[in-house]
Scaffold this motif. Structure first.
Motif, short mmCIF file in Angstrom:
data_model
loop_
_atom_site.label_atom_id
_atom_site.label_comp_id
_atom_site.label_asym_id
_atom_site.label_seq_id
_atom_site.Cartn_x
_atom_site.Cartn_y
_atom_site.Cartn_z
N ASP A 47 0.88 -1.18 0.00
CA ASP A 47 0.00 0.00 0.00
C ASP A 47 0.91 1.22 0.00
O ASP A 47 1.80 1.32 0.85
CB ASP A 47 -0.90 0.00 1.24
N ASP A 49 0.26 4.07 0.91
CA ASP A 49 0.02 4.79 2.16
C ASP A 49 0.30 3.80 3.30
O ASP A 49 -0.24 2.70 3.31
CB ASP A 49 -1.44 5.27 2.13
N SER A 52 -2.29 1.12 6.50
CA SER A 52 -2.85 -0.22 6.60
C SER A 52 -1.75 -1.27 6.78
O SER A 52 -1.92 -2.24 7.53
CB SER A 52 -3.71 -0.55 5.36
N SER A 72 5.35 -0.51 1.87
CA SER A 72 4.52 0.70 1.90
C SER A 72 5.39 1.92 1.65
O SER A 72 6.62 1.85 1.73
CB SER A 72 3.81 0.83 3.25
N SER A 76 -0.39 9.10 -1.06
CA SER A 76 -1.77 8.66 -1.17
C SER A 76 -2.15 8.64 -2.65
O SER A 76 -1.64 9.46 -3.43
CB SER A 76 -2.67 9.66 -0.43
N THR A 77 -3.00 7.73 -3.03
CA THR A 77 -3.46 7.73 -4.43
C THR A 77 -4.71 8.60 -4.60
O THR A 77 -5.27 8.68 -5.67
CB THR A 77 -3.80 6.31 -4.91
N GLY A 84 -2.86 5.58 -8.98
CA GLY A 84 -2.42 4.24 -8.54
C GLY A 84 -1.70 3.48 -9.65
O GLY A 84 -0.76 2.74 -9.40
N ARG A 117 -7.75 -7.25 -3.70
CA ARG A 117 -7.67 -5.80 -3.89
C ARG A 117 -9.08 -5.22 -3.93
O ARG A 117 -10.06 -5.97 -4.05
CB ARG A 117 -6.94 -5.46 -5.18
N THR A 123 -5.58 2.71 -4.91
CA THR A 123 -4.51 1.72 -4.81
C THR A 123 -4.95 0.38 -5.39
O THR A 123 -4.27 -0.19 -6.25
CB THR A 123 -4.12 1.54 -3.32
N GLY A 124 -6.09 -0.11 -4.93
CA GLY A 124 -6.55 -1.43 -5.40
C GLY A 124 -6.78 -1.43 -6.90
O GLY A 124 -6.38 -2.36 -7.61
#
Ligand SMILES: Nc1nc2c(ncn2[C@@H]2O[C@H](COP(=O)(O)OP(=O)(O)OP(=O)(O)O)[C@@H](O)[C@H]2O)c(=O)[nH]1
Length: 377
Positions: A47, A49, A52, A72, A76-77, A84, A117, A123-124
């Protein structure tokens, strides 16, 4: 967590030796065994970010993983597929690629990959698509399965209004690179809790446990002691996916034998559409007679009559080993579990809904891409 409980591996990676779950062989399908005897999951978490991944680094399972598996960064996306996919720090992406190769090289007979995801988050959807492409490029002949959280459109399940953009762009990008995708909607899984377990507001932990229980059956036959290992990724793919692009089986799960469609993990009317193939995977003390009556039920009530173009492949599989829920879980130690995988055109309802939501705001898309400096062709 679910897998390590099933295989009776402690949070420190050590074999608990409790013999509490004798059906589970604790083999090395999903874990590698180091010289010190420590079991390490064959997985990576990524991730951009850190928050998580930090939960794992600082949580109960922190000793289970080695630091290289937990990747990580500090960006941030912004819930944006384009960011992403195109905008993640190259060093992080390269580390993920290296780690993927290393995990694969550590396998004596690599079966395939299972990617978890979201499709709604940046991100996913973006980084998830990029890494799915990487897997397809590096390992073109290996099975690529995924579990993707599809946005719950039209209700409060979505955390951002860009979820439908992200889902449509990411689904398009991975259409050729994923062999079998299980789309899951949080609102549908929450419905299972409401209907069957009397839990009105399940947490992410609850939802994730339900998804883990359902997906656990997909690899169970490969992991159980004494099982034939007959149901593996290749068998499931050849049974469920009649044509490469038709690879979105509807996932259902229940802790009871009479599988009647009430455990669907995607909100769609399964009586609408054509059922191309169905596989029912049973665990615990299920008996063939009950399983066959479930199949009959599906054929009578849930399958609209197949037209002459329809292909119906129905497959049953049994594996021992009752489900092992978490101690505080609402699933309350069921004696059996069943996962249904049904390749049905009914899921088009959801995909079209996402696409409609996407195209109704299409004028915002150029802003959306331009804001990030990237526009998809
Ligand atoms: N079932 C389940 N859904 C989750 C979980 N975390 C997030 N989601 C859902 O996934 C979607 C996207 O969540 P995000 O956390 O924004 O996803 P992300 O992929 O990390 O993307 P960014 O936050 O944009 O970087 C939302 O619809 C969430 O409800 C989880 O642990 N379990």
């Amino acid at each position: 967590m679910s897998y390590s409980r099933e295989e009776d591996i402690g949070p420190d990676g050590q074999d608990n030796d409790s013999n509490r779950y004798p059906d589970y062989s604790r083999n090395t399908t999903l874990f590698s065994k180091g010289e010190s005897g420590k079991y390490v999951p064959r997985s990576i978490f990524i991730d951009p970010d850190a928050s998580s991944v930090d939960e794992i680094r600082n949580g109960a399972l922190k000793s289970l993983f080695s630091p290289e598996q937990l990747l990580s960064g500090n960006e941030s996306t912004s819930n944006n597929y384009a960011h992403g996919y195109h905008g993640i720090d190259k060093q992080l992406v390269n580390s993920a690629r290296d780690q993927l190769r290393r995990a694969a090289e550590d396998c004596s007979n690599l079966q395939g990959f299972l990617v978890f995801r979201s499709l709604g988050g940046g991100t996913g959807s973006g980084l998830g698509a990029l890494l799915t492409e990487t897997i397809a490029e590096y390992f073109p002949k290996k099975a690529k399965f995924e579990v993707a959280i599809h946005p719950s459109l039209g209700d409060s399940g979505s955390t951002s209004n860009s979820e439908s953009y992200n889902a449509v762009l990411s689904t398009h990008r991975t259409l050729e690179n994923s062999d079998c995708s299980f789309l899951v909607e949080n609102s549908a899984v929450a419905g299972i809790f409401k209907r069957n377990l009397d839990v009105a507001h399940p947490s992410y932990k609850d939802l994730n446990e339900a998804i883990a229980q359902a997906i656990s059956l997909v690899t169970l036959d490969m992991r159980l002691s004494g099982s034939g290992g007959m149901v593996d990724f290749d068998v499931l793919q050849s049974s469920l996916v009649p044509s490469p692009r038709l690879h979105y089986p509807l996932l259902s799960h229940g802790s009871f034998i009479r599988f009647d469609g009430s455990g669907q993990m995607l909100d769609c009317d399964a009586t609408q559409g054509k059922r191309l193939a169905t596989a029912l995977l049973y665990r615990g003390d299920a008996v063939p007679k009950d399983a066959h009556s479930s199949l009959n039920l599906i054929q009578r009530k849930l399958v609209s009559p197949l037209d002459e173009r329809g292909i119906a492949a129905l497959q049953l599989s049994f594996a021992g080993g009752a489900p092992i829920p978490f101690p505080d879980s609402p699933w309350r130690s069921p004696r059996q579990g069943v996962t249904g995988l049904s390749n049905t055109t009914a899921i088009c309802q959801n995909v079209w809904q996402a696409f409609d939501s996407f195209s109704s705001k299409v004028e915002e898309i150029s802003d959306f891409g331009l804001k990030m400096g990237h526009v998809e062709g």
